[in-house]
Scaffold this motif. Structure first.
Motif, mmCIF file in Angstrom:
data_model
loop_
_atom_site.group_PDB
_atom_site.id
_atom_site.type_symbol
_atom_site.label_atom_id
_atom_site.label_comp_id
_atom_site.label_asym_id
_atom_site.label_seq_id
_atom_site.Cartn_x
_atom_site.Cartn_y
_atom_site.Cartn_z
ATOM 1 N N ARG A 75 0.856 -1.189 0.000
ATOM 2 C CA ARG A 75 0.000 0.000 0.000
ATOM 3 C C ARG A 75 0.890 1.237 0.000
ATOM 4 N NH1 ARG A 75 -1.977 -3.501 3.608
ATOM 5 N NH2 ARG A 75 -1.063 -2.414 5.366
ATOM 6 N N VAL A 76 0.489 2.234 -0.797
ATOM 7 C CA VAL A 76 1.232 3.490 -0.869
ATOM 8 C C VAL A 76 0.222 4.626 -0.754
ATOM 9 C CG1 VAL A 76 2.768 4.935 -2.235
ATOM 10 C CG2 VAL A 76 2.995 2.444 -2.354
ATOM 11 N N ILE A 77 0.460 5.513 0.202
ATOM 12 C CA ILE A 77 -0.395 6.678 0.410
ATOM 13 C C ILE A 77 0.485 7.908 0.211
ATOM 14 C CG2 ILE A 77 -1.878 7.928 2.034
ATOM 15 C CD1 ILE A 77 -2.315 5.177 3.447
ATOM 16 N N VAL A 78 0.075 8.799 -0.705
ATOM 17 C CA VAL A 78 0.893 9.959 -1.033
ATOM 18 C C VAL A 78 0.129 11.242 -0.740
ATOM 19 C CG1 VAL A 78 2.204 11.145 -2.830
ATOM 20 C CG2 VAL A 78 2.039 8.646 -2.865
ATOM 21 N N ALA A 79 0.711 12.074 0.113
ATOM 22 C CA ALA A 79 0.202 13.418 0.348
ATOM 23 C C ALA A 79 1.248 14.438 -0.092
ATOM 24 C CB ALA A 79 -0.139 13.624 1.821
ATOM 25 N N VAL A 92 -3.293 2.110 -3.804
ATOM 26 C CA VAL A 92 -2.658 3.423 -3.844
ATOM 27 C C VAL A 92 -3.702 4.460 -3.466
ATOM 28 C CG1 VAL A 92 -1.670 5.202 -5.332
ATOM 29 C CG2 VAL A 92 -0.963 2.851 -5.615
ATOM 30 N N GLU A 93 -3.302 5.428 -2.632
ATOM 31 C CA GLU A 93 -4.158 6.563 -2.306
ATOM 32 C C GLU A 93 -3.378 7.834 -2.614
ATOM 33 O OE1 GLU A 93 -5.994 6.534 1.544
ATOM 34 O OE2 GLU A 93 -6.159 4.351 1.530
ATOM 35 N N LEU A 94 -3.966 8.698 -3.434
ATOM 36 C CA LEU A 94 -3.364 9.979 -3.742
ATOM 37 C C LEU A 94 -4.242 11.054 -3.121
ATOM 38 C CD1 LEU A 94 -2.478 9.420 -7.524
ATOM 39 C CD2 LEU A 94 -1.051 9.008 -5.504
ATOM 40 N N LEU A 95 -3.721 11.731 -2.113
ATOM 41 C CA LEU A 95 -4.481 12.773 -1.447
ATOM 42 C C LEU A 95 -4.413 14.074 -2.245
ATOM 43 C CD1 LEU A 95 -3.444 10.668 0.859
ATOM 44 C CD2 LEU A 95 -4.630 12.270 2.297
ATOM 45 N N GLY A 107 -3.413 -2.257 -7.468
ATOM 46 C CA GLY A 107 -4.513 -3.212 -7.424
ATOM 47 C C GLY A 107 -5.828 -2.458 -7.336
ATOM 48 N N SER A 108 -5.897 -1.491 -6.420
ATOM 49 C CA SER A 108 -7.038 -0.575 -6.329
ATOM 50 C C SER A 108 -6.480 0.814 -6.054
ATOM 51 C CB SER A 108 -8.010 -0.997 -5.225
ATOM 52 O OG SER A 108 -7.437 -0.820 -3.951
ATOM 53 N N ILE A 109 -7.292 1.832 -6.342
ATOM 54 C CA ILE A 109 -6.797 3.204 -6.231
ATOM 55 C C ILE A 109 -7.903 4.124 -5.728
ATOM 56 C CG2 ILE A 109 -7.353 3.808 -8.620
ATOM 57 C CD1 ILE A 109 -4.671 5.427 -8.622
ATOM 58 N N ALA A 110 -7.481 5.147 -4.990
ATOM 59 C CA ALA A 110 -8.381 6.219 -4.559
ATOM 60 C C ALA A 110 -7.636 7.527 -4.803
ATOM 61 C CB ALA A 110 -8.733 6.077 -3.085
ATOM 62 N N VAL A 111 -8.318 8.481 -5.425
ATOM 63 C CA VAL A 111 -7.690 9.755 -5.765
ATOM 64 C C VAL A 111 -8.599 10.883 -5.290
ATOM 65 C CG1 VAL A 111 -6.786 11.199 -7.618
ATOM 66 C CG2 VAL A 111 -6.646 8.714 -7.816
ATOM 67 N N GLU A 112 -8.064 11.759 -4.447
ATOM 68 C CA GLU A 112 -8.813 12.933 -4.008
ATOM 69 C C GLU A 112 -8.735 14.017 -5.067
ATOM 70 O OE1 GLU A 112 -8.780 13.013 0.848
ATOM 71 O OE2 GLU A 112 -7.362 14.291 -0.206
#
Length: 150
Positions: A75-79, A92-95, A107-112
């Motif tokens: 898991r990678v979370i980027v702010a 992956v989460e891109l804030l 695999g799955s992604i969330a983008v703010e």
């Protein structure tokens, strides 16, 4: 109006993740960082960050954090900023404050809203690494050829 308001500091997905390793704002590391537990980067890393695929390890890049290199983890979370490719086997989460300059495999992604990405998004299946690599290369080749006009 609908209850809990989302703030800029609210993660997309709340996680009971515990970070025993923290790279502070005044710290700069040069070289490959091989992690065996989750890590939060608030400083600067010049080099790749690698986690074993079989372990559920999270790499978080805080709002002041910066990575100049590739990131490989579950898991990678980027702010903050990442100048390199991201390979997140799971998520992956891109804030909103994120800036990623490189390709993102996930695999799955969330983008703010407000997150910036200068690269390709490549969803990978749970196939063998060789199959995943071939799919990624085929997608890159297809994207590049679509951008070329005669």
């Amino acid at each position: 109006m609908f209850g809990n308001k989302k703030t800029n500091n609210t993660p997309l997905v709340k996680s009971p993740e515990r970070f025993d390793t923290l790279i502070g704002r005044q710290t700069e590391i040069q070289g490959t960082l091989r992690v065996i537990q989750s890590v939060r980067i608030d400083g600067k890393v010049v080099g790749n960050i690698e986690a074993p695929k079989e372990q559920a390890i999270t790499v978080v890049v805080g709002p002041e954090g910066e990575i100049q290199g590739d990131v490989i983890a579950s898991r990678v979370i980027v702010a903050g900023k990442v100048a390199g490719n991201i390979d997140a086997h799971e998520r992956v989460e891109l804030l909103a404050s994120a800036l990623v300059q490189g390709d993102v495999k996930y695999g799955s992604i969330a983008v703010e809203h407000g997150a910036r990405l200068l690269g390709l998004l490549l969803q990978v299946d749970a196939g063998t690494p060789q199959e995943q690599q071939k799919q990624a290369k085929d997608a890159i080749r297809k994207a590049k050829s679509a951008g070329v006009s005669d």
